[in-house]
Scaffold this active site. Structure first.
Site, mmCIF file in Angstrom:
data_model
loop_
_atom_site.group_PDB
_atom_site.id
_atom_site.type_symbol
_atom_site.label_atom_id
_atom_site.label_comp_id
_atom_site.label_asym_id
_atom_site.label_seq_id
_atom_site.Cartn_x
_atom_site.Cartn_y
_atom_site.Cartn_z
ATOM 1 N N GLU A 1 9.548 3.414 11.079
ATOM 2 C CA GLU A 1 8.829 4.540 10.352
ATOM 3 C C GLU A 1 7.476 4.597 11.157
ATOM 4 O O GLU A 1 7.302 4.063 12.240
ATOM 5 C CB GLU A 1 9.206 3.803 8.965
ATOM 6 N N CYS B 1 -0.306 4.963 11.313
ATOM 7 C CA CYS B 1 0.181 3.724 11.404
ATOM 8 C C CYS B 1 1.761 3.445 12.794
ATOM 9 O O CYS B 1 2.618 4.071 11.951
ATOM 10 C CB CYS B 1 0.583 2.942 9.765
ATOM 11 N N CYS C 1 12.702 -6.336 12.367
ATOM 12 C CA CYS C 1 11.595 -7.483 12.883
ATOM 13 C C CYS C 1 11.833 -9.313 13.164
ATOM 14 O O CYS C 1 13.557 -9.238 12.712
ATOM 15 C CB CYS C 1 10.522 -7.460 11.877
ATOM 16 N N CYS D 1 8.428 -12.971 7.162
ATOM 17 C CA CYS D 1 8.323 -12.862 6.795
ATOM 18 C C CYS D 1 8.504 -12.110 4.676
ATOM 19 O O CYS D 1 9.122 -11.476 5.127
ATOM 20 C CB CYS D 1 6.357 -12.316 6.611
ATOM 21 N N CYS E 1 1.945 -0.459 3.247
ATOM 22 C CA CYS E 1 2.127 -2.448 4.078
ATOM 23 C C CYS E 1 2.996 -2.921 4.350
ATOM 24 O O CYS E 1 3.260 -3.217 2.983
ATOM 25 C CB CYS E 1 1.095 -2.706 4.205
HETATM 26 N N1 SAH Z 1 3.873 -8.159 12.506
HETATM 27 C C1 SAH Z 1 2.555 -7.178 11.527
HETATM 28 C C2 SAH Z 1 2.039 -5.521 12.335
HETATM 29 C C3 SAH Z 1 3.161 -5.177 10.409
HETATM 30 S S1 SAH Z 1 2.107 -5.852 8.891
HETATM 31 C C4 SAH Z 1 1.805 -8.293 11.486
HETATM 32 O O1 SAH Z 1 2.608 -9.156 10.627
HETATM 33 O O2 SAH Z 1 1.048 -8.049 11.356
HETATM 34 C C5 SAH Z 1 0.969 -4.631 8.780
HETATM 35 C C6 SAH Z 1 0.542 -5.500 7.992
HETATM 36 O O3 SAH Z 1 1.036 -5.711 6.196
HETATM 37 C C7 SAH Z 1 0.151 -7.494 7.723
HETATM 38 O O4 SAH Z 1 -0.562 -8.007 7.142
HETATM 39 C C8 SAH Z 1 1.543 -7.718 6.895
HETATM 40 O O5 SAH Z 1 1.125 -8.994 6.669
HETATM 41 C C9 SAH Z 1 1.356 -6.618 5.888
HETATM 42 N N2 SAH Z 1 2.230 -6.603 4.716
HETATM 43 C C10 SAH Z 1 3.502 -6.912 5.138
HETATM 44 N N3 SAH Z 1 4.337 -6.742 3.995
HETATM 45 C C11 SAH Z 1 3.547 -6.806 2.886
HETATM 46 C C12 SAH Z 1 3.744 -5.966 1.700
HETATM 47 N N4 SAH Z 1 4.898 -6.352 0.687
HETATM 48 N N5 SAH Z 1 2.355 -5.432 0.129
HETATM 49 C C13 SAH Z 1 1.187 -5.430 1.656
HETATM 50 N N6 SAH Z 1 1.233 -6.193 2.536
HETATM 51 C C14 SAH Z 1 1.942 -6.655 3.168
#
Ligand code: SAH
Length: 347
Positions: free
Chosen positions: A93, A106, A113, A117, A338
């Protein structure tokens, strides 16, 4: 039958050599690459300044593995989410985010991935493969076209905050940025590009050594090792001390300040110790903090902390002279915000 080669996996020089060894004029390489990368044409027959024999040669030996829009959704706030089908059937996406003075793309860097997380929807998908440079580039081209078509405005910014961990696909991400910023591609300024990482210390140092010109964002979410490991389990192996060390190295080499992305959850990182730890972490290296809103992924253990907790964070950061902002989410109604990107990776 020999399988045809993805023409955009070649450099212009490599392609030129193929042309020469097949008795075509070397200057044709530049013309073909202009069609491929500047004009983003997806079929050889549209390259109308080439002789027929060359078009036949291209059709017989190469393919253009362009991305296809599988589904496009528009949010009530203007955000557009595209599900993109890749040549081998996987779906990733990318999102267009319009604001008053910016249009941001974005983009994704991997199918799924490899990190885990706990609060991120993409982490529920296995990492299937890395995206190729042209597949990343094509997402930017698509969003740039949508910016013109739907908003009559140019694309202004690019963030690597879609699916995947960009630093786990470093070479291809770098190649895509080379094309995005080069005159023979989109000619965008690298200062308008942010690469967001969960924090892979070894690669942050490598980026600094490579003297990259784009900006760096780090998904911090906690400055206490134990807490961070509980929500981002890879922190066990690549912990905050190592991360801080790599960020110091980054700053010393690049003199670019780092943005920390930080979500505050009830019962996870909403205590004064959490705030103090963040302040302390920020003081190590010039940095600023984006407090980002949590976007629900239907896991009851994660609940966005209320506004007064965010205000408390803001107060303490500001009184310690650390720049901080609270960022509103966009495109939540279509799961485009995000951490919500998690298309079914249909083959
Ligand atoms: N892997 C990279 C880029 C993808 S995530 C990274 O971790 O930075 C982009 C951003 O969205 C990151 O800061 C991540 O921590 C955040 N993110 C992930 N899940 C989220 C959620 N459910 N709500 C808000 N932000 C989130």
């Amino acid at each position: 039958m020999i399988s045809k080669k993805d023409i955009r996996s070649l450099t212009e020089q490599e392609f030129k050599e193929i042309l020469i060894s097949n008795s075509f004029k070397p200057y044709r390489a530049k013309q073909v690459f202009h069609w491929l990368w500047t004009k983003s044409i997806y079929s050889f027959s549209e390259m109308n300044n080439l002789p027929d024999e060359l078009i036949n040669f291209l059709n017989n030996n190469f393919v253009i593995n362009n991305i296809k829009v599988h589904k496009m959704q528009k949010s009530s706030d203007g955000t557009i989410k595209n599900a993109i089908e890749l040549f081998d059937g996987f779906v990733v996406e990318c999102v267009l985010i319009p604001t008053k003075d910016r249009i941001t793309a974005c983009v994704s860097s991997q199918v799924g991935c490899s990190l885990n997380c706990k609060f991120c929807a993409t982490a529920r998908l296995k990492r299937m493969r890395n995206l190729n440079p042209d597949e990343i580039y094509d997402q930017v081209v698509l969003i740039s076209r949508q910016a013109k078509e739907f908003f009559n405005r140019p694309l202004t910014n690019i963030v690597f905050m879609g699916m995947g961990e960009p630093l786990m696909n470093y070479n291809n991400v770098l190649k895509s940025i080379d094309k995005i910023t080069s005159k023979s591609g989109l000619g965008m300024s690298p200062r308008r590009i942010v690469v967001s990482t969960s924090g892979v210390p070894k690669m942050i140092k490598k980026m600094a050594d490579d003297n990259v010109k784009f900006k760096l964002a780090v998904s911090l979410h906690s400055a206490i090792n134990e807490t961070r490991t509980s929500i981002m389990p890879f922190n066990e192996k690549m912990n905050l001390d190592e991360l801080a060390d790599s960020l110091q190295y980054w700053y010393n080499k690049t003199k670019k300040i780092i943005t920390y992305e930080y979500v505050v959850w009830e019962g996870v990182n909403d205590k004064i110790e959490d705030i103090n730890a963040l302040v302390k972490f920020c003081k190590k290296t010039p940095s600023k903090v984006n407090l980002i809103q949590y976007n629900s992924i239907d896991d009851p253990s994660f609940v966005q902390a209320p506004k007064d907790v965010l205000d408390h964070y803001m107060q303490l950061l500001e009184s310690n002279k650390i720049k901080a902002t609270i960022r509103r989410s966009r495109g939540q109604d279509i799961d485009a915000a995000c951490g919500q990107l998690a298309n079914k990776n249909a083959r």
